[in-house]
Design an enzyme around this catalytic site. Sequence first.
Site, PDB file in Angstrom:
ATOM      1  N   ALA A 117      38.098  30.882  37.333  1.00 28.32           N
ATOM      2  CA  ALA A 117      38.508  32.063  36.654  1.00 28.32           C
ATOM      3  C   ALA A 117      38.971  33.261  37.386  1.00 28.32           C
ATOM      4  CB  ALA A 117      37.878  32.554  35.460  1.00 28.32           C
ATOM      5  N   ALA A 118      38.306  33.393  38.663  1.00 29.08           N
ATOM      6  CA  ALA A 118      38.592  34.646  39.210  1.00 29.08           C
ATOM      7  C   ALA A 118      40.151  34.742  39.842  1.00 29.08           C
ATOM      8  CB  ALA A 118      37.787  34.778  40.488  1.00 29.08           C
ATOM      9  N   PRO A 119      40.659  35.591  39.739  1.00 31.84           N
ATOM     10  CA  PRO A 119      40.219  37.187  39.744  1.00 31.84           C
ATOM     11  C   PRO A 119      40.170  37.506  37.891  1.00 31.84           C
ATOM     12  CG  PRO A 119      42.490  37.523  40.388  1.00 31.84           C
ATOM     13  CD  PRO A 119      42.102  35.893  40.391  1.00 31.84           C
ATOM     14  N   GLY A 120      40.623  36.692  37.254  1.00 30.81           N
ATOM     15  CA  GLY A 120      40.589  36.912  35.840  1.00 30.81           C
ATOM     16  C   GLY A 120      41.975  37.237  35.081  1.00 30.81           C
ATOM     17  N   LYS A 122      44.411  35.117  34.267  1.00 32.77           N
ATOM     18  CA  LYS A 122      44.648  34.051  33.303  1.00 32.77           C
ATOM     19  C   LYS A 122      43.800  33.965  32.187  1.00 32.77           C
ATOM     20  CE  LYS A 122      47.260  30.265  35.939  1.00 32.77           C
ATOM     21  NZ  LYS A 122      47.242  31.044  37.062  1.00 32.77           N
ATOM     22  N   GLU A 140      33.345  31.115  37.926  1.00 31.61           N
ATOM     23  CA  GLU A 140      33.868  31.301  39.100  1.00 31.61           C
ATOM     24  C   GLU A 140      32.690  30.662  40.128  1.00 31.61           C
ATOM     25  OE1 GLU A 140      35.601  31.528  42.510  1.00 31.61           O
ATOM     26  OE2 GLU A 140      36.677  31.529  40.691  1.00 31.61           O
ATOM     27  N   ASP A 167      28.813  26.375  40.232  1.00 29.53           N
ATOM     28  CA  ASP A 167      29.441  24.884  40.549  1.00 29.53           C
ATOM     29  C   ASP A 167      29.903  24.583  39.205  1.00 29.53           C
ATOM     30  OD1 ASP A 167      30.203  22.258  41.226  1.00 29.53           O
ATOM     31  OD2 ASP A 167      29.536  22.764  43.183  1.00 29.53           O
ATOM     32  N   ASP A 184      42.729  26.121  36.709  1.00 31.51           N
ATOM     33  CA  ASP A 184      43.272  26.752  37.563  1.00 31.51           C
ATOM     34  C   ASP A 184      42.882  26.511  38.883  1.00 31.51           C
ATOM     35  OD1 ASP A 184      45.774  28.210  38.309  1.00 31.51           O
ATOM     36  OD2 ASP A 184      44.726  30.049  38.372  1.00 31.51           O
ATOM     37  N   CYS A 237      49.147  26.841  42.135  1.00 29.48           N
ATOM     38  CA  CYS A 237      50.200  27.487  42.683  1.00 29.48           C
ATOM     39  C   CYS A 237      50.773  26.794  43.779  1.00 29.48           C
ATOM     40  CB  CYS A 237      49.746  28.948  42.862  1.00 29.48           C
ATOM     41  SG  CYS A 237      48.434  29.096  44.095  1.00 29.48           S
TER      42      CYS A 237
END
Length: 320
Positions: A117-120, A122, A140, A167, A184, A237
């Site tokens: 999830a980082a940095p937040g 999405k 994360e 993890d 992601d 990405c």
Amino acid sequence: MTMMPDPRFNRYLEHALGASEAAALLRCIDSGEPATSVRVNPAKPASLDILADTSGTVPWHSHGYYLQSRPRFTFDPALHQGLYYVQEASSMFVGHVVSRIASLTGNIPLTLLDSCAAPGGKTTAAADMLPAGSVVVANEYDRQRASVLAENVAKWGNPSVIVTQGDTARFRKMHGAFDIVIADAPCSGEGMMRKDQKAVEQWSPALVSQCADRQREILDNITGCIAPGGFLIYSTCTFNREEDEEIVERLVEEFGMLPVDIDTDPSWGILSTSASGITCHRFLPSRLRGEGLFMAVMRAPATLNHGHYQPPHDRRACRK
């Protein structure tokens, strides 16, 4: 931006996109200018000075805006108050996807896991589009990045988001716990080459394979925690098929994932491809105002199969 020094990158692009599309993308990576965009917090309506500099709205997100120039964001109190979030426009598409899923499920409260999830960006974009009463778990792996995630979630102010650090293997025990799972995944970062010279310099076929292994590891850890009939949003990405369509094909083969119809407008410029019947959404900076993103949305069958992939536990170099 210096062109990719490894000519094999060009061949990877042509394999994924075709010669004409790849050539246009290479020209854009070499000489194009990244767009600056922000997403406004709908829970904190305010008059924002920064929006005086807008150059248009992000077409796939009702709260997204392009800016004409990139200001010094860290000096803006509104950013630290969580009134807006600086987010790459392509990444805002997750909000559109979650809104569509909420509609498909009757707008009932849902549970969502954002596994990397980082940095937040999405996480908060997804949380904004969930029905009232929903709960989000934002996880994360990296401890330092988890601290940044927790800070950004706190600034955004959505009380339904819980931040965890560890993890993704821990989620193997949570069978069917989440209606939506977002992966992601860390990747080779080809989609950031226009913005980040380091992404250009570090690229190699070995890195691509390394990251694909890591993506399979993460997906094996989290797929079982999707509820029967629940949804998986997989994104990277990067541009290459090994980390994108081939991962989706494996999800269909190993786990029996099913297609989900996510409506898009042709004017948005998103390139659609298919992988084992799953529609994949490719965001190419040569086609739209945004950086590189790949996203595929799938639905779990009523009875979820489980793959037997054995991960290499190699966490080097993949970008997030």
